[in-house]
Design an enzyme around this catalytic site. Sequence first.
Site, PDB file in Angstrom:
ATOM      1  N   ASP A   1       0.876  -1.184   0.000  1.00  8.99           N
ATOM      2  CA  ASP A   1       0.000   0.000   0.000  1.00  8.99           C
ATOM      3  C   ASP A   1       0.909   1.229   0.000  1.00  8.99           C
ATOM      4  O   ASP A   1       2.116   1.125   0.224  1.00  8.99           O
ATOM      5  CB  ASP A   1      -0.938   0.013   1.221  1.00  8.99           C
ATOM      6  CG  ASP A   1      -1.891   1.212   1.181  1.00  8.99           C
ATOM      7  OD1 ASP A   1      -2.381   1.543   0.086  1.00  8.99           O
ATOM      8  OD2 ASP A   1      -2.116   1.841   2.231  1.00  8.99           O
ATOM      9  N   SER A   2       0.312   2.390  -0.201  1.00 13.43           N
ATOM     10  CA  SER A   2       1.096   3.612  -0.203  1.00 13.43           C
ATOM     11  C   SER A   2       1.494   4.022   1.224  1.00 13.43           C
ATOM     12  O   SER A   2       2.246   4.967   1.398  1.00 13.43           O
ATOM     13  CB  SER A   2       0.264   4.732  -0.821  1.00 13.43           C
ATOM     14  OG  SER A   2      -0.962   4.835  -0.117  1.00 13.43           O
TER      15      SER A   2
ATOM     16  N   TYR B   1      -1.021   7.442  -3.615  1.00 15.69           N
ATOM     17  CA  TYR B   1      -1.299   6.788  -4.891  1.00 15.69           C
ATOM     18  C   TYR B   1      -2.565   7.391  -5.534  1.00 15.69           C
ATOM     19  O   TYR B   1      -2.689   7.435  -6.749  1.00 15.69           O
ATOM     20  CB  TYR B   1      -1.579   5.288  -4.671  1.00 15.69           C
ATOM     21  CG  TYR B   1      -0.370   4.415  -4.423  1.00 15.69           C
ATOM     22  CD1 TYR B   1       0.931   4.913  -4.458  1.00 15.69           C
ATOM     23  CD2 TYR B   1      -0.538   3.052  -4.171  1.00 15.69           C
ATOM     24  CE1 TYR B   1       2.019   4.074  -4.227  1.00 15.69           C
ATOM     25  CE2 TYR B   1       0.545   2.214  -3.954  1.00 15.69           C
ATOM     26  CZ  TYR B   1       1.821   2.729  -3.975  1.00 15.69           C
ATOM     27  OH  TYR B   1       2.894   1.897  -3.759  1.00 15.69           O
ATOM     28  N   GLY B   2      -3.467   7.828  -4.689  1.00 20.08           N
ATOM     29  CA  GLY B   2      -4.825   8.160  -5.131  1.00 20.08           C
ATOM     30  C   GLY B   2      -4.983   9.383  -6.012  1.00 20.08           C
ATOM     31  O   GLY B   2      -6.059   9.630  -6.554  1.00 20.08           O
TER      32      GLY B   2
ATOM     33  N   CYS C   1     -11.366   2.992   0.066  1.00 19.27           N
ATOM     34  CA  CYS C   1      -9.941   3.293   0.231  1.00 19.27           C
ATOM     35  C   CYS C   1      -9.532   2.614   1.529  1.00 19.27           C
ATOM     36  O   CYS C   1     -10.204   2.786   2.551  1.00 19.27           O
ATOM     37  CB  CYS C   1      -9.710   4.801   0.327  1.00 19.27           C
ATOM     38  SG  CYS C   1      -8.037   5.252   0.877  1.00 19.27           S
ATOM     39  N   THR C   2      -8.450   1.840   1.479  1.00 17.97           N
ATOM     40  CA  THR C   2      -8.101   1.051   2.668  1.00 17.97           C
ATOM     41  C   THR C   2      -7.741   1.938   3.863  1.00 17.97           C
ATOM     42  O   THR C   2      -7.960   1.555   5.010  1.00 17.97           O
ATOM     43  CB  THR C   2      -6.964   0.066   2.359  1.00 17.97           C
ATOM     44  OG1 THR C   2      -5.876   0.778   1.743  1.00 17.97           O
ATOM     45  CG2 THR C   2      -7.430  -1.029   1.426  1.00 17.97           C
ATOM     46  N   HIS C   3      -7.206   3.119   3.586  1.00 20.73           N
ATOM     47  CA  HIS C   3      -6.915   4.028   4.707  1.00 20.73           C
ATOM     48  C   HIS C   3      -8.184   4.327   5.529  1.00 20.73           C
ATOM     49  O   HIS C   3      -8.133   4.438   6.746  1.00 20.73           O
ATOM     50  CB  HIS C   3      -6.322   5.345   4.199  1.00 20.73           C
ATOM     51  CG  HIS C   3      -4.850   5.282   3.940  1.00 20.73           C
ATOM     52  ND1 HIS C   3      -4.321   4.645   2.835  1.00 20.73           N
ATOM     53  CD2 HIS C   3      -3.790   5.768   4.638  1.00 20.73           C
ATOM     54  CE1 HIS C   3      -2.991   4.748   2.874  1.00 20.73           C
ATOM     55  NE2 HIS C   3      -2.645   5.433   3.951  1.00 20.73           N
TER      56      HIS C   3
ATOM     57  N   CYS D   1      -4.787  -1.786  -1.628  1.00 27.72           N
ATOM     58  CA  CYS D   1      -5.036  -0.396  -1.983  1.00 27.72           C
ATOM     59  C   CYS D   1      -6.002  -0.363  -3.162  1.00 27.72           C
ATOM     60  O   CYS D   1      -5.711  -0.940  -4.222  1.00 27.72           O
ATOM     61  CB  CYS D   1      -3.698   0.250  -2.358  1.00 27.72           C
ATOM     62  SG  CYS D   1      -3.866   1.908  -3.010  1.00 27.72           S
ATOM     63  N   ASN D   2      -7.131   0.276  -2.985  1.00 29.60           N
ATOM     64  CA  ASN D   2      -8.121   0.361  -4.062  1.00 29.60           C
ATOM     65  C   ASN D   2      -7.562   1.136  -5.255  1.00 29.60           C
ATOM     66  O   ASN D   2      -7.785   0.768  -6.410  1.00 29.60           O
ATOM     67  CB  ASN D   2      -9.394   1.057  -3.569  1.00 29.60           C
ATOM     68  CG  ASN D   2     -10.131   0.258  -2.518  1.00 29.60           C
ATOM     69  OD1 ASN D   2     -11.094  -0.435  -2.812  1.00 29.60           O
ATOM     70  ND2 ASN D   2      -9.685   0.344  -1.274  1.00 29.60           N
TER      71      ASN D   2
ATOM     72  N   GLU E   1      -2.799   9.070   7.257  1.00 30.36           N
ATOM     73  CA  GLU E   1      -1.390   8.658   7.237  1.00 30.36           C
ATOM     74  C   GLU E   1      -0.613   9.419   8.318  1.00 30.36           C
ATOM     75  O   GLU E   1       0.243   8.866   8.988  1.00 30.36           O
ATOM     76  CB  GLU E   1      -0.827   8.954   5.836  1.00 30.36           C
ATOM     77  CG  GLU E   1       0.489   8.360   5.492  1.00 30.36           C
ATOM     78  CD  GLU E   1       0.539   6.828   5.472  1.00 30.36           C
ATOM     79  OE1 GLU E   1      -0.463   6.188   5.155  1.00 30.36           O
ATOM     80  OE2 GLU E   1       1.601   6.293   5.803  1.00 30.36           O
TER      81      GLU E   1
HETATM   82  N1  DGL Z   1      -4.915   3.200   0.546  1.00 29.69           N
HETATM   83  C1  DGL Z   1      -5.140   3.674  -0.783  1.00 29.69           C
HETATM   84  C2  DGL Z   1      -6.471   3.137  -1.340  1.00 29.69           C
HETATM   85  O1  DGL Z   1      -7.005   2.139  -0.871  1.00 29.69           O
HETATM   86  C3  DGL Z   1      -5.165   5.174  -0.964  1.00 29.69           C
HETATM   87  C4  DGL Z   1      -4.192   6.041  -0.320  1.00 29.69           C
HETATM   88  C5  DGL Z   1      -3.417   6.908  -1.300  1.00 29.69           C
HETATM   89  O2  DGL Z   1      -4.004   7.831  -1.909  1.00 29.69           O
HETATM   90  O3  DGL Z   1      -2.249   6.628  -1.464  1.00 29.69           O
HETATM   91  O4  DGL Z   1      -7.000   3.683  -2.282  1.00 29.69           O
END
Ligand code: DGL
Length: 221
Positions: free
Chosen positions: A6-7, A38-39, A177-179, A69-70, A147
């Site tokens: 994940d990011s 990543y998003g 989003c997993t976060h 991570c989605n 984060e």
């Molecule tokens: N955890 C990432 C997800 O599930 C998103 C976080 C990011 O933007 O890096 O989409």
Amino acid sequence: MIGIIDSGIGGKGIEKEIRKLLPNVRIKYLADTKNFPYGTKKIVVLHNILENNIKELSKKGARIIVLACNSATVSSVKYLRRKFDVPIVGVVPAIKPAAEATKTKNIAIFATPITSRSLAQDDLINKYCKDIVVYKIPFKNLAGLIERGKTDAITYEVIAVWRKYKDKNIDTIVLGCTHYTLIRKEIQKIVGKNVKIIDSNIAVAKQVKKIYDRLEEKNGR
Ligand code: DGL
């Protein structure tokens, strides 16, 4: 070994569920904070980043890769599966269970910008939400606040966005989003207990276990 990407800390919820199902399996968690977020990245940029991360984990002995991570999954999983032989498990917003759960026929999806505008998410919506109104709600900064552990700012951000949707008769929210799964309790407090919140963490862990068991069987263990 199972490699999780994940990011940042977002995939920790998935890692926890995998550990419950496969307690004796080694897990390497790659928190790619140097490339966070990543998003909001371009798809081609993500392809490259993820390719390098998978190479790194494969070198360390990963037999299954989990894109926890989605954003990474919706943008790159197809591309990455063509590139690598190692099984890659991704995570997408839990739209099917949400469609089955909603009684008011109004659901919302909280996600990053890249997931919100993705074809992968639209495909799921078209498939499962024929008679359902779907509110795609992108959050630009929420994953970053999570984060960095900015508790007050997280609450403020969710309240500010939810204010625009709280009268839409939404009874089900998908955490895409997993976060966001890490702040599920805080979100629940803001949207109220009558709104059901759904994420994909357990479903992903079950899929990982299925693939792991299949690999073990193939290797005669
Ligand atoms: N955890 C990432 C997800 O599930 C998103 C976080 C990011 O933007 O890096 O989409």
